[in-house]
Design a protein around this motif. Structure first.
Motif, PDB file in Angstrom:
ATOM      1  N   GLU A   6       0.771  -1.292   0.340  1.00  0.00           N
ATOM      2  CA  GLU A   6      -0.404  -0.032   0.046  1.00  0.00           C
ATOM      3  C   GLU A   6       0.967   1.351  -0.236  1.00  0.00           C
ATOM      4  N   HIS A   7       2.397   0.750   0.680  1.00  0.00           N
ATOM      5  CA  HIS A   7       3.258   2.063   0.288  1.00  0.00           C
ATOM      6  C   HIS A   7       4.223   2.665  -1.078  1.00  0.00           C
ATOM      7  N   ALA A   8       3.480   1.137  -2.230  1.00  0.00           N
ATOM      8  CA  ALA A   8       4.199   1.441  -3.345  1.00  0.00           C
ATOM      9  C   ALA A   8       3.688   2.922  -3.821  1.00  0.00           C
ATOM     10  N   LYS A   9       2.771   3.673  -4.087  1.00  0.00           N
ATOM     11  CA  LYS A   9       2.509   4.748  -4.778  1.00  0.00           C
ATOM     12  C   LYS A   9       2.169   6.187  -3.778  1.00  0.00           C
ATOM     13  N   ASP A  10       2.425   5.632  -2.195  1.00  0.00           N
ATOM     14  CA  ASP A  10       2.007   6.773  -1.258  1.00  0.00           C
ATOM     15  C   ASP A  10       3.383   7.413  -1.796  1.00  0.00           C
ATOM     16  N   VAL A  11       3.418   9.116  -1.607  1.00  0.00           N
ATOM     17  CA  VAL A  11       4.426  10.003  -2.105  1.00  0.00           C
ATOM     18  C   VAL A  11       4.451  10.825  -0.673  1.00  0.00           C
ATOM     19  N   SER A  12       3.454  10.059   0.167  1.00  0.00           N
ATOM     20  CA  SER A  12       3.968  11.449   1.454  1.00  0.00           C
ATOM     21  C   SER A  12       4.421  10.993   2.376  1.00  0.00           C
ATOM     22  N   THR A  13       5.329  11.856   3.948  1.00  0.00           N
ATOM     23  CA  THR A  13       5.723  11.182   4.711  1.00  0.00           C
ATOM     24  C   THR A  13       5.655  10.642   5.605  1.00  0.00           C
ATOM     25  N   LEU A  14       7.404   9.886   6.317  1.00  0.00           N
ATOM     26  CA  LEU A  14       6.938   8.967   7.088  1.00  0.00           C
ATOM     27  C   LEU A  14       6.353   9.486   8.302  1.00  0.00           C
ATOM     28  N   CYS A  47      12.778  12.746   5.689  1.00  0.00           N
ATOM     29  CA  CYS A  47      11.377  12.886   5.619  1.00  0.00           C
ATOM     30  C   CYS A  47      10.613  14.132   4.818  1.00  0.00           C
ATOM     31  N   ARG A  48      12.127  15.874   5.255  1.00  0.00           N
ATOM     32  CA  ARG A  48      11.828  16.322   4.216  1.00  0.00           C
ATOM     33  C   ARG A  48      12.950  16.038   2.636  1.00  0.00           C
ATOM     34  N   ASN A  49      13.729  15.022   2.581  1.00  0.00           N
ATOM     35  CA  ASN A  49      13.713  14.457   1.090  1.00  0.00           C
ATOM     36  C   ASN A  49      13.325  12.613   0.567  1.00  0.00           C
ATOM     37  N   HIS A  50      12.393  13.157   1.162  1.00  0.00           N
ATOM     38  CA  HIS A  50      12.385  11.351   0.815  1.00  0.00           C
ATOM     39  C   HIS A  50      10.283  10.848   0.550  1.00  0.00           C
ATOM     40  N   HIS A  51       9.868  10.143   0.330  1.00  0.00           N
ATOM     41  CA  HIS A  51       8.337   9.609   0.934  1.00  0.00           C
ATOM     42  C   HIS A  51       8.647   7.973   0.968  1.00  0.00           C
ATOM     43  N   ARG A  52       7.275   7.500   1.349  1.00  0.00           N
ATOM     44  CA  ARG A  52       6.728   6.206   2.055  1.00  0.00           C
ATOM     45  C   ARG A  52       7.337   5.287   0.206  1.00  0.00           C
ATOM     46  N   ALA A  53       6.967   6.045  -0.698  1.00  0.00           N
ATOM     47  CA  ALA A  53       6.934   5.235  -2.053  1.00  0.00           C
ATOM     48  C   ALA A  53       8.715   4.720  -2.353  1.00  0.00           C
ATOM     49  N   TYR A  54       9.336   5.747  -2.046  1.00  0.00           N
ATOM     50  CA  TYR A  54      11.167   5.784  -2.297  1.00  0.00           C
ATOM     51  C   TYR A  54      11.526   4.988  -1.237  1.00  0.00           C
ATOM     52  N   ILE A  55      11.369   4.725   0.067  1.00  0.00           N
ATOM     53  CA  ILE A  55      11.972   3.156   1.467  1.00  0.00           C
ATOM     54  C   ILE A  55      11.096   2.186   1.002  1.00  0.00           C
ATOM     55  N   ASN A  56       9.750   2.351   0.285  1.00  0.00           N
ATOM     56  CA  ASN A  56       9.086   1.208   0.103  1.00  0.00           C
ATOM     57  C   ASN A  56       9.916   0.310  -0.608  1.00  0.00           C
ATOM     58  N   HIS A  57      10.618   1.258  -2.296  1.00  0.00           N
ATOM     59  CA  HIS A  57      10.809   0.872  -3.225  1.00  0.00           C
ATOM     60  C   HIS A  57      12.671   0.161  -3.014  1.00  0.00           C
ATOM     61  N   LEU A  58      13.011   1.198  -2.063  1.00  0.00           N
ATOM     62  CA  LEU A  58      14.140   0.553  -1.462  1.00  0.00           C
ATOM     63  C   LEU A  58      14.439  -1.118  -0.089  1.00  0.00           C
TER      64      LEU A  58
END
Length: 471
Positions: free
Chosen positions: A328-336, A345-356
């Motif tokens: 559910e976080h794969a396309k979520d661009v909100s902060t952690l 949180c200032r530089n990345h979003h949930r979708a990016y962390i999920n991908h990593l």
């Protein structure tokens, strides 16, 4: 109430001051304080002490610790730096008279207090037994004994800001009555010997250690270590700088005369709820293994103290964190965490962390670690404010109602385990993946006794090699 750990000139040669700024009682009560070490950052208490691996906060490079976190102290286990026979590199690094070899070796910032103990925390149980003059440790090259004298020499040479004394501890099982008595006797002897050799009147002033010494308090009942605590109170008090407790329940055993000393609680709270309990009993500095465990599990902490307004009116308590492995976080661009101002949180979003995480990219755990430590920085700052306002008890009750009592369960794979994270028992080795070469060779030889073609065995099945994977 204001207190200082500065003893007589005969007792100590270091400069450390601990002042209690606000508390309702000398013991068994939450309190706010300031711990000041010469030329180091002043620690506002209660606060956490980050745990390290070989002097480094796991996943975070030293430059990012300085640039992107508010981490202001480090806990270091000497066993991380011990090799087989030759002196470890940390002892051989060139320094001036005033420099710390330990600080220079791990490239720690000059103003960050270093807290050194014989063992890392949490410690792995060791098969060898402790002795009257040594304790068993786990190094990068296996189990061995650390002599008490060797540890005292390391304190003088490595020059940590705070040194935690030797303790005869039993890990992984409940000690018997005789063993508990031996634990107290040995710890008492370790402490007496260390204080005499490091700060005693017979030690030349230039040879006295400048490290602040925290005496260990064993995880035993008060009656079992009452004589040891009495000696800490009457015989050793002038040479002690603080207490290191191996369980929060021991906070209730501290004599009132030792109430002016800072208390480092080496415990493993399973959640912020347990942490608040430890603070309510008077813990000043606390270790938080669950922070790193959550980062490894791909969980971003999400809680605040006091709980958000109106949180206690919700039907279901809030979760303490977010499992970022979920699809559910794969396309979520909100902060952690909503409104979070940490580097992640200032530089990345949930979708990016999920991908990593799904790509097994180690940057994921670095970003989660920075976020989680930021959450704890805010948590402790708000706890100190609550204690000073006199609303701590009410705020704790609200927090307990607003949040679930356990952290989210782990669902994904974490990073590769380091050696000290593995069990020291018989199952330490990874299970076999391939069969024994001898067994396969025998089967091959047997197949040659039957009729076989170059591409098939005697049963007519194709074979492409000797090692057959065992499933």
């Amino acid at each position: 109430m204001t207190a200082t750990t500065m003893g007589s000139e005969e007792a100590q040669s270091h400069s450390m001051n601990f002042s209690v700024l606000g508390s309702s009682a000398p013991v068994l009560a939450p309190r706010v304080g300031k711990l000041a070490l010469a030329s180091r950052k002043t620690l506002s208490t209660p606060h956490y002490v980050p745990l390290t691996s070989r002097g480094t906060v796991p996943h975070i490079a030293h430059d990012m610790v300085r640039k992107a976190t508010a981490i202001n102290s480090l806990y270091i286990g000497l066993e991380d730096f011990i090799t087989r026979k030759a002196p470890a590199p940390v002892y051989k690094i060139p320094v001036t008279d005033e420099e710390s070899r330990l600080r220079k070796f791990i490239a720690a910032a000059p103003d960050v207090p270093l807290i050194m103990a014989p063992r890392r925390f949490p410690a792995i149980p060791c098969p060898p037994n402790n002795t009257d003059t040594s304790i068993a440790i786990l190094t990068s090259v296996g189990f061995r004994q650390l002599e008490a004298q060797q540890y005292l020499d390391s304190i003088r040479m490595l020059k940590p800001d705070i040194a935690i004394g030797f303790a005869d501890l039993v890990y992984g099982k409940t000690p018997g009555v005789k063993r508990r008595g031996k634990m107290v006797d040995r710890t008492h002897a370790y402490t007496q010997d260390a204080l005499q050799k490091l700060y005693g009147a017979s030690v030349a002033e230039e040879e006295r250690s400048k490290a602040a010494y925290f005496a260990p308090v064993l995880p035993l009942e008060n009656t079992q270590q009452s004589l040891y605590l009495e000696d800490l109170e009457y015989e050793f008090h002038d040479r002690l700088s603080g207490l290191a407790l191996y369980e929060s329940a021991s906070l209730g055993f501290i004599p009132e005369a030792l109430g002016d000393l800072p208390r480092l609680v080496l415990s493993e709270p399973s959640s912020p709820h347990d942490l608040l309990r430890d603070i309510s009993l008077g813990g000043d500095l606390l270790t938080l293994p669950f922070v790193g465990e959550c980062s490894d599990a791909g969980i971003a902490l999400e809680f605040s103290f006091p709980a958000p307004s109106g949180a206690h009116y919700q039907r279901e308590p809030r979760a303490l964190g977010i499992d970022l492995w979920g699809s559910e976080h794969a396309k979520d661009v909100s902060t952690l965490s909503e409104g979070c101002e940490c580097y992640t949180c200032r530089n990345h979003h949930r979708a990016y962390i999920n991908h990593l995480l799904n790509a097994k990219e180690m940057t994921a755990w670095a970003l989660l670690q920075m976020h989680n430590y930021h959450v704890m920085d805010l948590f402790f700052a708000d706890v100190r404010g609550s204690i000073q306002r006199g609303t701590f008890d009410e705020d704790v009750q609200l927090f307990n109602r607003a949040y679930v009592s356990t952290l989210p369960e782990r669902t994904g794979e974490g990073p590769r385990l380091r050696g000290y994270q593995l069990s020291s028992g018989p199952n330490k080795r990874a299970p076999k993946v391939y069969g024994r070469l001898d067994d396969v060779s025998q089967k091959f030889a047997k197949s040659q006794s039957s009729v076989a073609t170059p591409d098939t065995d005697a049963s007519g099945l194709e074979h492409h090699g000797f090692a057959k994977k065992v499933r």
